[in-house]
Scaffold this motif. Structure first.
Motif, mmCIF file in Angstrom:
data_model
loop_
_atom_site.group_PDB
_atom_site.id
_atom_site.type_symbol
_atom_site.label_atom_id
_atom_site.label_comp_id
_atom_site.label_asym_id
_atom_site.label_seq_id
_atom_site.Cartn_x
_atom_site.Cartn_y
_atom_site.Cartn_z
ATOM 1 N N MET A 1 -22.751 2.451 -40.189
ATOM 2 C CA MET A 1 -21.592 3.158 -40.174
ATOM 3 C C MET A 1 -20.923 3.459 -41.660
ATOM 4 O O MET A 1 -20.372 4.597 -41.778
ATOM 5 N N GLU A 2 -21.294 2.917 -42.540
ATOM 6 C CA GLU A 2 -20.758 2.837 -43.877
ATOM 7 C C GLU A 2 -21.415 4.007 -44.260
ATOM 8 O O GLU A 2 -21.023 5.014 -44.976
ATOM 9 N N LYS A 3 -22.967 4.120 -44.127
ATOM 10 C CA LYS A 3 -23.638 5.011 -44.577
ATOM 11 C C LYS A 3 -23.376 6.499 -44.055
ATOM 12 O O LYS A 3 -23.455 7.599 -44.557
ATOM 13 N N PHE A 4 -22.884 6.465 -42.675
ATOM 14 C CA PHE A 4 -22.459 7.657 -42.276
ATOM 15 C C PHE A 4 -20.955 8.130 -42.515
ATOM 16 O O PHE A 4 -20.768 9.373 -42.210
ATOM 17 N N GLY A 5 -20.541 7.385 -43.421
ATOM 18 C CA GLY A 5 -18.969 7.953 -43.811
ATOM 19 C C GLY A 5 -17.754 7.255 -43.162
ATOM 20 O O GLY A 5 -16.823 7.944 -43.530
ATOM 21 N N ALA A 6 -17.950 6.353 -42.311
ATOM 22 C CA ALA A 6 -16.780 5.711 -41.898
ATOM 23 C C ALA A 6 -15.896 4.938 -43.004
ATOM 24 O O ALA A 6 -16.521 4.555 -44.027
ATOM 25 N N ASP A 7 -14.653 4.991 -42.678
ATOM 26 C CA ASP A 7 -13.763 4.230 -43.472
ATOM 27 C C ASP A 7 -13.600 2.889 -43.267
ATOM 28 O O ASP A 7 -13.397 1.967 -43.865
ATOM 29 N N VAL A 8 -14.017 2.386 -41.856
ATOM 30 C CA VAL A 8 -14.021 0.944 -41.204
ATOM 31 C C VAL A 8 -15.105 1.019 -40.417
ATOM 32 O O VAL A 8 -15.397 2.009 -39.369
ATOM 33 N N ALA A 9 -15.789 0.005 -40.324
ATOM 34 C CA ALA A 9 -17.032 -0.265 -39.268
ATOM 35 C C ALA A 9 -16.623 -1.593 -38.444
ATOM 36 O O ALA A 9 -16.124 -2.437 -38.688
ATOM 37 N N LYS A 10 -16.932 -1.134 -37.130
ATOM 38 C CA LYS A 10 -16.473 -2.149 -36.072
ATOM 39 C C LYS A 10 -17.581 -2.414 -35.131
ATOM 40 O O LYS A 10 -18.310 -1.445 -34.716
ATOM 41 N N ILE A 11 -17.892 -3.802 -34.769
ATOM 42 C CA ILE A 11 -18.702 -4.116 -33.682
ATOM 43 C C ILE A 11 -18.022 -5.311 -32.868
ATOM 44 O O ILE A 11 -17.341 -6.129 -33.413
ATOM 45 N N ALA A 12 -18.287 -5.034 -31.558
ATOM 46 C CA ALA A 12 -17.848 -6.151 -30.624
ATOM 47 C C ALA A 12 -19.034 -6.263 -29.751
ATOM 48 O O ALA A 12 -19.650 -5.592 -29.216
ATOM 49 N N VAL A 13 -19.409 -7.624 -29.442
ATOM 50 C CA VAL A 13 -20.649 -8.165 -28.596
ATOM 51 C C VAL A 13 -20.062 -9.397 -27.567
ATOM 52 O O VAL A 13 -18.952 -9.672 -27.954
ATOM 53 N N MET A 14 -21.029 -9.319 -26.603
ATOM 54 C CA MET A 14 -20.693 -10.452 -25.746
ATOM 55 C C MET A 14 -21.613 -11.545 -25.598
ATOM 56 O O MET A 14 -22.832 -11.345 -26.014
ATOM 57 N N PRO A 15 -21.006 -12.595 -25.972
ATOM 58 C CA PRO A 15 -21.735 -13.898 -26.161
ATOM 59 C C PRO A 15 -22.211 -14.407 -24.908
ATOM 60 O O PRO A 15 -21.639 -14.476 -23.780
ATOM 61 N N ILE A 16 -23.483 -14.967 -24.718
ATOM 62 C CA ILE A 16 -23.910 -15.694 -23.665
ATOM 63 C C ILE A 16 -23.861 -17.173 -23.444
ATOM 64 O O ILE A 16 -24.020 -17.825 -22.644
ATOM 65 N N ASP A 17 -23.976 -17.643 -24.938
ATOM 66 C CA ASP A 17 -23.914 -18.939 -25.250
ATOM 67 C C ASP A 17 -23.391 -19.012 -26.450
ATOM 68 O O ASP A 17 -22.885 -18.166 -27.312
ATOM 69 N N LYS A 18 -23.063 -20.417 -26.793
ATOM 70 C CA LYS A 18 -22.313 -20.669 -28.241
ATOM 71 C C LYS A 18 -23.221 -19.950 -29.466
ATOM 72 O O LYS A 18 -22.668 -19.676 -30.496
ATOM 73 N N LYS A 19 -24.567 -20.261 -29.330
ATOM 74 C CA LYS A 19 -25.249 -19.735 -30.360
ATOM 75 C C LYS A 19 -24.861 -18.160 -30.695
ATOM 76 O O LYS A 19 -24.998 -17.713 -32.006
ATOM 77 N N ASP A 20 -24.560 -17.189 -29.844
ATOM 78 C CA ASP A 20 -24.423 -15.979 -29.908
ATOM 79 C C ASP A 20 -23.010 -15.877 -30.632
ATOM 80 O O ASP A 20 -22.953 -14.870 -31.434
ATOM 81 N N VAL A 21 -22.196 -16.779 -30.506
ATOM 82 C CA VAL A 21 -20.700 -16.681 -31.301
ATOM 83 C C VAL A 21 -21.197 -16.842 -32.686
ATOM 84 O O VAL A 21 -20.660 -16.290 -33.795
ATOM 85 N N LEU A 22 -21.898 -17.992 -32.977
ATOM 86 C CA LEU A 22 -22.355 -18.361 -34.447
ATOM 87 C C LEU A 22 -23.209 -17.063 -35.017
ATOM 88 O O LEU A 22 -23.058 -16.877 -35.984
ATOM 89 N N GLU A 23 -24.018 -16.600 -34.194
ATOM 90 C CA GLU A 23 -24.695 -15.281 -34.824
ATOM 91 C C GLU A 23 -23.647 -13.961 -35.063
ATOM 92 O O GLU A 23 -23.968 -13.616 -36.310
ATOM 93 N N LEU A 24 -22.797 -13.816 -34.338
ATOM 94 C CA LEU A 24 -21.827 -12.973 -34.656
ATOM 95 C C LEU A 24 -20.992 -13.368 -35.891
ATOM 96 O O LEU A 24 -20.934 -12.580 -37.021
ATOM 97 N N LEU A 25 -20.762 -14.509 -35.952
ATOM 98 C CA LEU A 25 -19.976 -14.913 -37.159
ATOM 99 C C LEU A 25 -20.701 -14.940 -38.433
ATOM 100 O O LEU A 25 -20.426 -14.501 -39.567
ATOM 101 N N SER A 26 -21.989 -15.496 -38.326
ATOM 102 C CA SER A 26 -23.219 -15.392 -39.407
ATOM 103 C C SER A 26 -23.077 -13.962 -40.052
ATOM 104 O O SER A 26 -23.316 -13.526 -41.234
ATOM 105 N N ALA A 27 -23.364 -12.958 -38.858
ATOM 106 C CA ALA A 27 -23.495 -11.447 -39.331
ATOM 107 C C ALA A 27 -22.202 -11.160 -40.114
ATOM 108 O O ALA A 27 -22.426 -10.167 -40.955
#
Length: 253
Positions: free
Chosen positions: A161-187
């Motif tokens: 998104m940054e490379k494409f020229g966006a001013d702000v980059a956003k992503i929203a994902v759905m967790p299946i378990d607690k590890k997914d939440v940690l994955e999003l926070l780490s990313a």
């Protein structure tokens, strides 16, 4: 991370700012929600036009945008058409989607406009160019309502998104378990250190609520709250969220 200013709001500095969605289907309901929400003093209001029943009537769209501005005064306005494929309320072909986005930017119907990253790049590129001319901030987004991609994939999408020229980059994902939440926070933490534009991330649903309050720690610059109706699963009521962000404010760095 560099900051980005949307009207009087600066993303990328201090506590995450709070946006609240307007999701009315009719003009009357939209304006009622705008009045109720602005009274709660969010940092930013998001008008989710995919809920509006006459969204393809561009004259009416512009008229309502002007009325919203009159109601919210100097509060920053983000205008979003979320496609059905990414969790939106209305299923339109890409041709109509691009017409709507172009209309929003050309007529500056908001201070910022959301553009989904994963559409035909040949149609996306001119919109990014137009946004610079019209001085409209672009929040480029991607939403996965079914799963949480790997940390590498999340970071890669934000970087694209940054490379494409966006001013702000956003992503929203759905967790299946607690590890997914940690994955999003780490990313989020990794992306905030490798990307020069502000990022917005969230893990949705009840399981992901923690991601909506800890953005200052991990690097997300904006979070979404509810006043009248939530636009995504897991949004926290504005008054509660505001207090939680204050409680988690980092003061010793």
């Amino acid at each position: 991370m560099k900051s980005t200013k949307i009207r009087n709001v600066i993303l990328g500095k201090g506590r995450p700012k709070i946006a609240v969605p307007v999701t009315g289907k009719t003009e009357q309901k939209i304006l009622e929600e705008a009045r109720e929400i602005v009274a709660k003093k969010p940092d930013l209001i998001e008008w989710r036009i995919d809920f509006f029943q006459d969204v393809t009537d561009f004259t009416t769209l512009a008229d309502i945008a002007a009325k919203i501005r009159n109601i919210i005064k100097d509060t920053a306005l983000l205008v979003t058409f979320r496609t059905y494929q990414e969790g939106g309320n209305l299923n339109l072909p890409d041709e109509e989607y691009f017409k709507i986005i172009r209309t929003l930017i050309e007529n500056r119907l908001g201070d910022a406009v959301d553009i989904e990253r994963y559409h035909d790049e040949k149609n996306l590129a001119p919109l990014l160019t137009l946004s610079k001319t019209k001085q409209v901030i672009i929040i480029m987004s991607n939403h996965d309502f079914y799963k949480t991609p790997s940390k590498h994939t999340i970071v890669e999408r934000l970087q694209s998104m940054e490379k494409f020229g966006a001013d702000v980059a956003k992503i929203a994902v759905m967790p299946i378990d607690k590890k997914d939440v940690l994955e999003l926070l780490s990313a989020t933490q990794e992306a905030s250190e490798s990307i020069d534009i502000p990022i917005i991330t969230m893990s949705m649903g009840d399981l992901g609520k923690v991601s909506r309050i800890c953005g200052e720690t991990f690097g997300s610059s904006l979070t979404f709250a509810s006043v009248t109706a939530a636009s995504a699963p897991g949004q926290i009521e504005l008054t509660h969220l505001r207090q939680e962000l204050y409680d988690l404010e980092i003061k010793d760095i």
